[in-house]
Design a protein around this motif. Structure first.
Motif, PDB file in Angstrom:
ATOM      1  N   ARG A  66      47.978  34.865  28.375  1.00  8.92           N
ATOM      2  CA  ARG A  66      46.752  34.759  29.167  1.00  8.92           C
ATOM      3  C   ARG A  66      45.673  35.681  28.622  1.00  8.92           C
ATOM      4  N   SER A  67      46.068  36.905  28.219  1.00 11.09           N
ATOM      5  CA  SER A  67      45.093  37.846  27.674  1.00 11.09           C
ATOM      6  C   SER A  67      44.507  37.333  26.364  1.00 11.09           C
ATOM      7  N   GLU A  68      45.377  36.837  25.491  1.00 12.59           N
ATOM      8  CA  GLU A  68      44.890  36.372  24.189  1.00 12.59           C
ATOM      9  C   GLU A  68      43.950  35.184  24.352  1.00 12.59           C
ATOM     10  N   THR A 203      35.751  37.311  30.896  1.00 12.42           N
ATOM     11  CA  THR A 203      36.798  36.409  30.423  1.00 12.42           C
ATOM     12  C   THR A 203      37.428  35.712  31.630  1.00 12.42           C
ATOM     13  N   PRO A 204      38.098  34.574  31.421  1.00  7.85           N
ATOM     14  CA  PRO A 204      38.785  33.930  32.551  1.00  7.85           C
ATOM     15  C   PRO A 204      39.757  34.857  33.258  1.00  7.85           C
ATOM     16  N   GLU A 205      40.422  35.729  32.493  1.00  8.21           N
ATOM     17  CA  GLU A 205      41.375  36.644  33.126  1.00  8.21           C
ATOM     18  C   GLU A 205      40.647  37.693  33.959  1.00  8.21           C
ATOM     19  N   GLN A 206      39.489  38.174  33.493  1.00  5.67           N
ATOM     20  CA  GLN A 206      38.711  39.107  34.306  1.00  5.67           C
ATOM     21  C   GLN A 206      38.210  38.438  35.580  1.00  5.67           C
ATOM     22  N   GLN A 207      37.794  37.180  35.478  1.00  2.00           N
ATOM     23  CA  GLN A 207      37.367  36.451  36.666  1.00  2.00           C
ATOM     24  C   GLN A 207      38.527  36.292  37.643  1.00  2.00           C
ATOM     25  N   GLU A 208      39.696  35.956  37.119  1.00  2.00           N
ATOM     26  CA  GLU A 208      40.888  35.811  37.960  1.00  2.00           C
ATOM     27  C   GLU A 208      41.221  37.122  38.654  1.00  2.00           C
ATOM     28  N   GLN A 209      41.117  38.227  37.913  1.00  2.55           N
ATOM     29  CA  GLN A 209      41.419  39.547  38.492  1.00  2.55           C
ATOM     30  C   GLN A 209      40.430  39.898  39.602  1.00  2.55           C
ATOM     31  N   ALA A 210      39.151  39.597  39.383  1.00  6.72           N
ATOM     32  CA  ALA A 210      38.141  39.884  40.408  1.00  6.72           C
ATOM     33  C   ALA A 210      38.400  39.065  41.667  1.00  6.72           C
ATOM     34  N   ILE A 211      38.747  37.807  41.485  1.00  4.29           N
ATOM     35  CA  ILE A 211      39.051  36.943  42.626  1.00  4.29           C
ATOM     36  C   ILE A 211      40.275  37.445  43.374  1.00  4.29           C
ATOM     37  N   ARG A 212      41.291  37.835  42.632  1.00 11.07           N
ATOM     38  CA  ARG A 212      42.538  38.284  43.248  1.00 11.07           C
ATOM     39  C   ARG A 212      42.363  39.605  43.998  1.00 11.07           C
ATOM     40  N   ASP A 213      41.633  40.544  43.397  1.00 11.61           N
ATOM     41  CA  ASP A 213      41.529  41.884  43.983  1.00 11.61           C
ATOM     42  C   ASP A 213      40.427  42.006  45.032  1.00 11.61           C
ATOM     43  N   PHE A 214      39.347  41.230  44.888  1.00 21.05           N
ATOM     44  CA  PHE A 214      38.198  41.364  45.795  1.00 21.05           C
ATOM     45  C   PHE A 214      37.689  39.994  46.246  1.00 21.05           C
ATOM     46  N   PRO A 215      38.552  39.195  46.866  1.00 18.13           N
ATOM     47  CA  PRO A 215      38.142  37.826  47.223  1.00 18.13           C
ATOM     48  C   PRO A 215      36.983  37.784  48.221  1.00 18.13           C
ATOM     49  N   GLU A 216      36.913  38.766  49.137  1.00 20.28           N
ATOM     50  CA  GLU A 216      35.824  38.756  50.123  1.00 20.28           C
ATOM     51  C   GLU A 216      34.468  38.923  49.447  1.00 20.28           C
ATOM     52  N   LEU A 217      34.412  39.710  48.378  1.00 16.95           N
ATOM     53  CA  LEU A 217      33.154  39.931  47.676  1.00 16.95           C
ATOM     54  C   LEU A 217      32.791  38.735  46.796  1.00 16.95           C
ATOM     55  N   VAL A 218      33.753  38.226  46.059  1.00 16.77           N
ATOM     56  CA  VAL A 218      33.488  37.087  45.168  1.00 16.77           C
ATOM     57  C   VAL A 218      33.121  35.850  45.983  1.00 16.77           C
ATOM     58  N   GLY A 219      33.788  35.674  47.127  1.00 12.81           N
ATOM     59  CA  GLY A 219      33.615  34.460  47.910  1.00 12.81           C
ATOM     60  C   GLY A 219      32.218  34.259  48.457  1.00 12.81           C
ATOM     61  N   TRP A 220      31.467  35.338  48.682  1.00 11.20           N
ATOM     62  CA  TRP A 220      30.107  35.232  49.226  1.00 11.20           C
ATOM     63  C   TRP A 220      29.042  35.535  48.180  1.00 11.20           C
ATOM     64  N   LEU A 221      29.425  35.633  46.918  1.00  9.86           N
ATOM     65  CA  LEU A 221      28.482  36.052  45.873  1.00  9.86           C
ATOM     66  C   LEU A 221      27.763  34.831  45.292  1.00  9.86           C
ATOM     67  N   ASP A 222      26.517  34.628  45.718  1.00 11.47           N
ATOM     68  CA  ASP A 222      25.718  33.505  45.215  1.00 11.47           C
ATOM     69  C   ASP A 222      25.459  33.694  43.726  1.00 11.47           C
ATOM     70  N   GLY A 223      25.740  32.655  42.953  1.00 12.48           N
ATOM     71  CA  GLY A 223      25.649  32.722  41.502  1.00 12.48           C
ATOM     72  C   GLY A 223      27.006  32.577  40.846  1.00 12.48           C
ATOM     73  N   VAL A 224      28.079  32.774  41.617  1.00 19.97           N
ATOM     74  CA  VAL A 224      29.434  32.512  41.131  1.00 19.97           C
ATOM     75  C   VAL A 224      29.710  31.022  41.283  1.00 19.97           C
ATOM     76  N   PRO A 225      30.288  30.365  40.274  1.00 19.21           N
ATOM     77  CA  PRO A 225      30.546  28.927  40.360  1.00 19.21           C
ATOM     78  C   PRO A 225      31.355  28.539  41.593  1.00 19.21           C
ATOM     79  N   SER A 226      31.117  27.318  42.072  1.00 13.91           N
ATOM     80  CA  SER A 226      31.721  26.859  43.326  1.00 13.91           C
ATOM     81  C   SER A 226      33.243  26.882  43.280  1.00 13.91           C
ATOM     82  N   SER A 227      33.834  26.477  42.163  1.00 14.83           N
ATOM     83  CA  SER A 227      35.296  26.431  42.085  1.00 14.83           C
ATOM     84  C   SER A 227      35.901  27.823  42.219  1.00 14.83           C
ATOM     85  N   ASP A 228      35.240  28.842  41.661  1.00 17.84           N
ATOM     86  CA  ASP A 228      35.743  30.209  41.774  1.00 17.84           C
ATOM     87  C   ASP A 228      35.538  30.757  43.185  1.00 17.84           C
TER      88      ASP A 228
END
Length: 560
Positions: A66-68, A203-228
């Motif tokens: 995943r990292s590579e 990176t996709p892995e950084q995006q995944e980590q942000a979603i996993r660790d801080f979903p409340e912040l990512v979920g309301w962040l306008d400018g983040v793609p809808s699927s994320d």
């Protein structure tokens, strides 16, 4: 710096550079998609295979892979972007060079693009000193153009060399730093376009980590793609519902124990009862969201969820990032998460279906239910004033700017929609002059805080209002006869309501298009197969000429 000659700039094939840029960008997007799929399918590996040497080896190999894959995306993207910029820069410089050479030739000078010299003919009817000055001016302009071309060439070459596969640059197995909570909170003060640009650098892995660790912040962040945002908010929804079930069950067990073993302890019994009911109330609100999403299946996206207070929720029917036509609808008076989510999402499905029948392909329509503000109540003064809409307007504006920022390449027709008091939220966003929409469409509006459609859109032909003949809310000066029955404060609410919201937008003097409504009352504008909902679908799909109107001047149709 690279040596660039006039001949090279004259002959360069900028389209070929553009094709190479497209190739790198396609590869970057392919890596991004593949990595996101890899992350999704391997996300639960540690949970379904938690123990043993083989499980540990599989987890380590999965993490390295995943990292590579994730770290390969940004360098590919940067090379593609650099080549694209280089192609655009050279195309502009090439045009300037060709225009300048043509001008010099038209004035009798000879331009040698091989040697880069400019000469005058043997006989010119101009003073030699003036001719020399003209030649020098042309040469200097040519040299300036060549210097810009050489600078672009050198910077592009550097961008390619530093981003080629090398573990020390991150294009390999080198791990990149995680996204922190502070970094995410810093994004909340930026524009949605800036947020989107930042998110794309991860990176996709950084995006995944942000979603996993801080979903409340990512979920309301306008400018983040809808699927994320959907992934983050579903994680918030599931986690919170599980926690509330645990809380409610724990209080229920404690209450049962008190009733059996300590029935005289009424104070503690009351506390446990209240705590149990509070947890259950919060759970009921989130369960309504979960039920609405279940009814949508794969077509539903959860773009925001917050169970506090009356609740806030944003649900899309269809993906606004890929849809050709997107409408974002704001509900009005008395709307709460627990009481209205399922029914209001069904309204968005009905409008979606009506518009989808008029488009060329499936997925061309997205309708978004946006309860991103605290809707007013009839039993207090909030419905009469502008306070709730003034609070909701900036949030709605930010969300709409986010929809624009995250939309994939291709045409996008964006419509602001609002019912009842929701139309005043749309109005507050539009009156800033920054609402990035192509149309505004409202139903049952009490007024939009202005007396002219031209204050909402530069072209008032793109403002649409529907009003049922017996809708008490959109009757400009008639709401008082309904609010007078509210004890004590009713007449005051009615008068303030009429004064605070201004003329209803369906009135001819407002200057908007009034589309035909054949439904009755304030809450039936979305009856299936009604002319009311058909007209909403026609406007959303940009088929203005097909919308039936009472008065107005519809604009030309949107090109399919």
């Amino acid at each position: 710096m690279s040596v660039v000659t006039l001949r090279m700039l004259f002959d360069v094939d900028t389209a070929a550079i553009g094709r190479r840029a497209d190739g790198w960008l396609r590869m970057a997007n392919g890596i991004d998609d593949a990595c996101e799929q890899l992350i999704r399918v391997s996300r639960d590996l540690e949970h379904v295979w938690p123990d043993g040497p083989a499980a540990e080896a599989a987890a380590a190999r999965s993490h390295a892979l995943r990292s590579e894959a994730s770290n390969a995306y940004p360098p590919c993207r940067r090379i593609g972007d650099a080549l694209r910029l280089h192609a655009d820069t050279l195309r502009g410089l090439q045009g300037r060079l060709q225009g300048l050479a043509a001008e010099a030739s038209g004035r009798g000078f000879s331009v040698d693009v091989t040697t880069g010299t400019v000469t005058a003919p043997a006989r010119m009817f101009t003073e030699p000193q003036i001719v020399a000055q003209q030649i020098s001016a042309y040469v200097n302009e040519f040299q300036a153009i060549l210097a810009q071309a050489a600078e672009s060439d050198a910077s592009t070459a550097n961008a390619i060399s530093v981003n080629l596969p090398d573990a020390t640059t991150g294009f390999g197995t080198l791990g990149l730093p995680p996204v922190t909570e502070a970094t995410l909170r810093d994004q909340q003060g930026r524009t949605p376009k800036e947020v989107n640009g930042w998110w794309r650098t991860l990176t996709p892995e950084q995006q995944e980590q942000a979603i996993r660790d801080f979903p409340e912040l990512v979920g309301w962040l306008d400018g983040v793609p809808s699927s994320d945002r959907d992934t983050a908010n579903r994680l918030v929804l599931t986690t919170r519902m599980n926690a509330l079930r645990g809380e409610a069950d724990a209080h229920a067990r404690r209450l049962a124990d008190l009733l059996i073993n300590d029935p005289r302890n009424q104070l503690e019994i009351q506390r446990e009862t209240q705590a149990m009911n509070a947890a259950q109330s919060q759970l009921d609100k989130l369960a309504e969201v979960d039920k609405a999403l279940s009814g949508l299946g794969a077509k539903g996206l959860l773009l925001g969820v917050d169970g506090s207070g009356d609740g806030r929720v944003v649900i899309a029917v269809g993906d606004p990032d890929t849809a050709r036509h997107t409408g974002v609808w704001v509900p009005g008076l008395g709307t709460t998460m627990a009481g209205n989510t399922v029914d209001n999402v069904k309204r968005m499905v009905t409008v979606n279906n009506a518009a989808d029948q008029l488009t060329l392909a499936d997925g061309d329509i997205s309708t978004v239910y946006w309860l991103g503000y605290d809707a007013p109540d009839l039993n207090n003064f909030s419905v009469a004033g502008e306070g709730r809409s003034e609070q909701g307007g900036p949030s709605y504006l930010n969300f709409m700017e986010g929809v624009r920022a995250t939309h994939d390449s291709g045409p996008s027709h964006l419509v602001a929609m609002g019912h009842s008091y929701g139309s005043t939220v749309v109005a507050e966003a539009a009156l800033t002059g920054r609402l990035p929409v192509d149309d505004i469409m409202v139903q049952g509006s009490p007024g939009m805080h202005t007396d002219s459609a031209s204050h909402l859109m530069a072209d008032p032909r793109h403002v649409w209002a529907g009003s049922a003949g017996n809708d008490p809310v959109s009757e400009t000066s008639n709401v008082t006869k309904y609010t007078q029955f509210v004890p004590i404060v009713g007449p005051f609410i009615g008068n303030a309501y009429d004064d605070g919201h201004d003329i209803s937008p369906h009135e001819p003097e407002f200057g908007a298009n009034q589309y035909t409504v054949d439904t009755s009352g304030h809450t039936h504008y979305w009856e299936p197969n009604s002319e009311s909902v058909k007209n909403q679908g026609r406007i959303l799909a940009g088929q203005y000429s097909r919308a039936s109107t009472v008065h107005g001047s519809p604009p030309p149709d949107v090109v399919p």
